[in-house]
Write a protein that holds these residues in place. Structure first.
Motif, PDB file in Angstrom:
ATOM      1  N   ILE A  92       7.333   5.846   8.894  1.00  0.00           N
ATOM      2  CA  ILE A  92       7.636   6.933   9.836  1.00  0.00           C
ATOM      3  C   ILE A  92       6.876   8.199   9.450  1.00  0.00           C
ATOM      4  CG2 ILE A  92       9.459   8.493  10.624  1.00  0.00           C
ATOM      5  CD1 ILE A  92      11.386   6.097  10.416  1.00  0.00           C
ATOM      6  N   LEU A  93       6.907   8.544   8.174  1.00  0.00           N
ATOM      7  CA  LEU A  93       6.219   9.755   7.722  1.00  0.00           C
ATOM      8  C   LEU A  93       4.713   9.668   7.954  1.00  0.00           C
ATOM      9  CD1 LEU A  93       8.081  10.567   4.373  1.00  0.00           C
ATOM     10  CD2 LEU A  93       8.423  11.604   6.616  1.00  0.00           C
ATOM     11  N   SER A  94       4.172   8.466   7.828  1.00  0.00           N
ATOM     12  CA  SER A  94       2.729   8.309   8.009  1.00  0.00           C
ATOM     13  C   SER A  94       2.301   8.540   9.455  1.00  0.00           C
ATOM     14  CB  SER A  94       2.287   6.917   7.544  1.00  0.00           C
ATOM     15  OG  SER A  94       2.840   5.909   8.374  1.00  0.00           O
ATOM     16  N   CYS A  95       3.260   8.546  10.388  1.00  0.00           N
ATOM     17  CA  CYS A  95       2.940   8.789  11.802  1.00  0.00           C
ATOM     18  C   CYS A  95       2.756  10.275  12.106  1.00  0.00           C
ATOM     19  CB  CYS A  95       4.043   8.231  12.700  1.00  0.00           C
ATOM     20  SG  CYS A  95       4.202   6.440  12.679  1.00  0.00           S
ATOM     21  N   PHE A  96       3.283  11.138  11.253  1.00  0.00           N
ATOM     22  CA  PHE A  96       3.245  12.569  11.522  1.00  0.00           C
ATOM     23  C   PHE A  96       1.992  13.214  10.942  1.00  0.00           C
ATOM     24  CE2 PHE A  96       8.049  12.026  11.191  1.00  0.00           C
ATOM     25  CZ  PHE A  96       8.196  11.889  12.562  1.00  0.00           C
ATOM     26  N   ARG A  97       1.593  14.319  11.556  1.00  0.00           N
ATOM     27  CA  ARG A  97       0.490  15.135  11.044  1.00  0.00           C
ATOM     28  C   ARG A  97       1.120  16.361  10.387  1.00  0.00           C
ATOM     29  NH1 ARG A  97      -2.331  17.526  14.731  1.00  0.00           N
ATOM     30  NH2 ARG A  97      -4.307  17.601  13.620  1.00  0.00           N
ATOM     31  N   PRO A  98       1.286  16.324   9.055  1.00  0.00           N
ATOM     32  CA  PRO A  98       1.986  17.426   8.389  1.00  0.00           C
ATOM     33  C   PRO A  98       1.096  18.646   8.212  1.00  0.00           C
ATOM     34  CG  PRO A  98       1.262  15.838   6.770  1.00  0.00           C
ATOM     35  CD  PRO A  98       0.885  15.271   8.115  1.00  0.00           C
ATOM     36  N   GLY A  99       1.735  19.784   8.027  1.00  0.00           N
ATOM     37  CA  GLY A  99       0.997  21.013   7.750  1.00  0.00           C
ATOM     38  C   GLY A  99       1.439  22.129   8.671  1.00  0.00           C
ATOM     39  N   ARG A 100       1.214  23.326   8.244  1.00  0.00           N
ATOM     40  CA  ARG A 100       1.577  24.492   9.043  1.00  0.00           C
ATOM     41  C   ARG A 100       0.410  24.874   9.945  1.00  0.00           C
ATOM     42  NH1 ARG A 100       5.673  27.874   8.634  1.00  0.00           N
ATOM     43  NH2 ARG A 100       6.272  26.936   6.639  1.00  0.00           N
ATOM     44  N   GLY A 101       0.685  25.015  11.219  1.00  0.00           N
ATOM     45  CA  GLY A 101      -0.358  25.364  12.171  1.00  0.00           C
ATOM     46  C   GLY A 101      -0.441  26.864  12.401  1.00  0.00           C
ATOM     47  N   ASN A 102      -1.342  27.259  13.293  1.00  0.00           N
ATOM     48  CA  ASN A 102      -1.442  28.652  13.708  1.00  0.00           C
ATOM     49  C   ASN A 102      -1.630  28.684  15.220  1.00  0.00           C
ATOM     50  OD1 ASN A 102      -4.277  28.226  14.284  1.00  0.00           O
ATOM     51  ND2 ASN A 102      -4.655  28.429  12.076  1.00  0.00           N
ATOM     52  N   PHE A 103      -1.834  29.856  15.754  1.00  0.00           N
ATOM     53  CA  PHE A 103      -1.904  29.984  17.209  1.00  0.00           C
ATOM     54  C   PHE A 103      -3.008  29.119  17.809  1.00  0.00           C
ATOM     55  CE2 PHE A 103      -3.804  32.023  20.939  1.00  0.00           C
ATOM     56  CZ  PHE A 103      -2.720  31.999  21.803  1.00  0.00           C
ATOM     57  N   LEU A 104      -4.165  29.094  17.166  1.00  0.00           N
ATOM     58  CA  LEU A 104      -5.291  28.350  17.723  1.00  0.00           C
ATOM     59  C   LEU A 104      -5.086  26.843  17.612  1.00  0.00           C
ATOM     60  CD1 LEU A 104      -8.324  30.489  16.506  1.00  0.00           C
ATOM     61  CD2 LEU A 104      -7.390  30.321  18.820  1.00  0.00           C
ATOM     62  N   THR A 105      -4.649  26.378  16.423  1.00  0.00           N
ATOM     63  CA  THR A 105      -4.475  24.934  16.255  1.00  0.00           C
ATOM     64  C   THR A 105      -3.317  24.416  17.096  1.00  0.00           C
ATOM     65  OG1 THR A 105      -3.078  25.299  14.309  1.00  0.00           O
ATOM     66  CG2 THR A 105      -5.436  24.968  13.930  1.00  0.00           C
ATOM     67  N   ASP A 106      -2.242  25.215  17.226  1.00  0.00           N
ATOM     68  CA  ASP A 106      -1.095  24.782  18.022  1.00  0.00           C
ATOM     69  C   ASP A 106      -1.433  24.695  19.502  1.00  0.00           C
ATOM     70  OD1 ASP A 106       0.422  24.580  15.790  1.00  0.00           O
ATOM     71  OD2 ASP A 106       1.553  26.438  16.092  1.00  0.00           O
ATOM     72  N   PHE A 107      -2.467  25.412  19.920  1.00  0.00           N
ATOM     73  CA  PHE A 107      -2.864  25.353  21.326  1.00  0.00           C
ATOM     74  C   PHE A 107      -3.381  23.961  21.685  1.00  0.00           C
ATOM     75  CE2 PHE A 107      -5.909  25.912  24.806  1.00  0.00           C
ATOM     76  CZ  PHE A 107      -5.111  26.579  25.731  1.00  0.00           C
ATOM     77  N   PHE A 108      -4.022  23.304  20.726  1.00  0.00           N
ATOM     78  CA  PHE A 108      -4.587  21.977  20.979  1.00  0.00           C
ATOM     79  C   PHE A 108      -3.631  20.861  20.543  1.00  0.00           C
ATOM     80  CE2 PHE A 108      -8.209  24.850  20.498  1.00  0.00           C
ATOM     81  CZ  PHE A 108      -8.887  24.596  21.688  1.00  0.00           C
ATOM     82  N   SER A 109      -3.073  20.969  19.375  1.00  0.00           N
ATOM     83  CA  SER A 109      -2.119  19.962  18.898  1.00  0.00           C
ATOM     84  C   SER A 109      -1.274  20.572  17.790  1.00  0.00           C
ATOM     85  CB  SER A 109      -2.843  18.717  18.372  1.00  0.00           C
ATOM     86  OG  SER A 109      -3.608  19.028  17.239  1.00  0.00           O
TER      87      SER A 109
END
Length: 257
Positions: A92-109
């Motif tokens: 299950i954990l391997s399915c997620f993309r971990p990490g903290r995003g920002n405004f620009l990265t969150d706009f795409f995924s």
């Protein structure tokens, strides 16, 4: 079974929802026209037309996630089941993309920056054992995180119950006072040779979870065949909905929901 099997919606009757695991599998590629080939084809269709769109349209947009696990059932089944649960959490954990995003990265995924692994059915234990249950789940989760090479997200654990089916009490056994849970076990549930009828409320001492977490993962500590394990959990009927004097239906009790 997968949720879509229970609530197929617009896929009702679709071959993508009519497959099942097989007890024996042929080596290599299955023969064309065989049952195994058909099940494999339908399973691949299920992943393509059900799982991937759901993941893309819903899961991929989340930045936080709760993973529910039934640690109680695995504890009942023993170390092999605990190892299987650990592998499942790893996948299950391997399915997620971990990490903290920002405004620009969150706009795409989006990326998952917080995950809560919740052990359900905490009402099957006295609250004095909740810390030990959480310690077991923490150990399982930490090992899964390491195996999945999962980093960049905060992972926490909790023991909870969406519906609290029991209440707590104490019973005297000789000079010892035991913390018990009181509820109505489901019909057919067994403990210490007693089979419950699904109607009688009873007080149960399920046993103490081990203080040393490693014990639940150690197959050498399993009881001999035919003997009752030191810790045994049974399933309970949900409580009856209560009403106030004014006729208002009260919500179901829960633990840390």
């Amino acid at each position: 079974p997968p949720g879509r099997f229970l609530m197929p919606g617009d896929l009702e009757g679709s071959p993508a929802l009519t497959f099942a695991p097989l007890m024996t599998l042929a080596q290599g590629r299955p023969r064309s026209g065989s049952l195994q080939a058909m099940m494999e084809r339908r399973y691949e269709a299920y992943k393509t037309h059900v799982v991937k769109p759901f993941f893309r349209e819903h899961i991929a947009r989340l930045d936080r996630q709760i993973v529910l696990i039934d640690a109680m059932q695995a504890l009942n089944a023993g170390p092999a089941a605990m190892a299987d649960l650990e592998r499942a959490v790893t996948e299950i954990l391997s399915c997620f993309r971990p990490g903290r995003g920002n405004f620009l990265t969150d706009f795409f995924s989006r990326r998952i920056d917080r995950i809560l692994v919740a052990a359900t059915k905490a009402d099957h234990l006295h609250h004095e054992s909740h810390d030990r249950l959480q310690a077991i789940v923490r150990r399982l989760t930490d090992r899964a995180v390491a195996r999945a090479n999962f980093s960049g997200a905060a992972v926490d654990v909790v023991a909870m119950a969406a519906v609290r089916s029991t209440r707590e009490g104490t019973v005297k056994q000789g000079r010892e006072t035991l913390p018990v849970i009181i509820g109505t076990p489901l019909k057919g549930e067994k403990i210490n040779g007693e089979t419950f009828d699904g109607k009688t409320e009873t007080a149960i001492f399920p046993g103490d979870l081990p203080e040393k977490v490693d014990a639940v993962f150690d197959a050498s500590g399993s009881p001999p065949d035919g003997t009752e394990p030191a810790v045994r959990f049974v399933r309970f009927r949900p409580p009856k909905l209560e009403r106030t004097a004014e006729g208002v239906t009260l919500s179901l009790p829960h633990i840390r929901l």
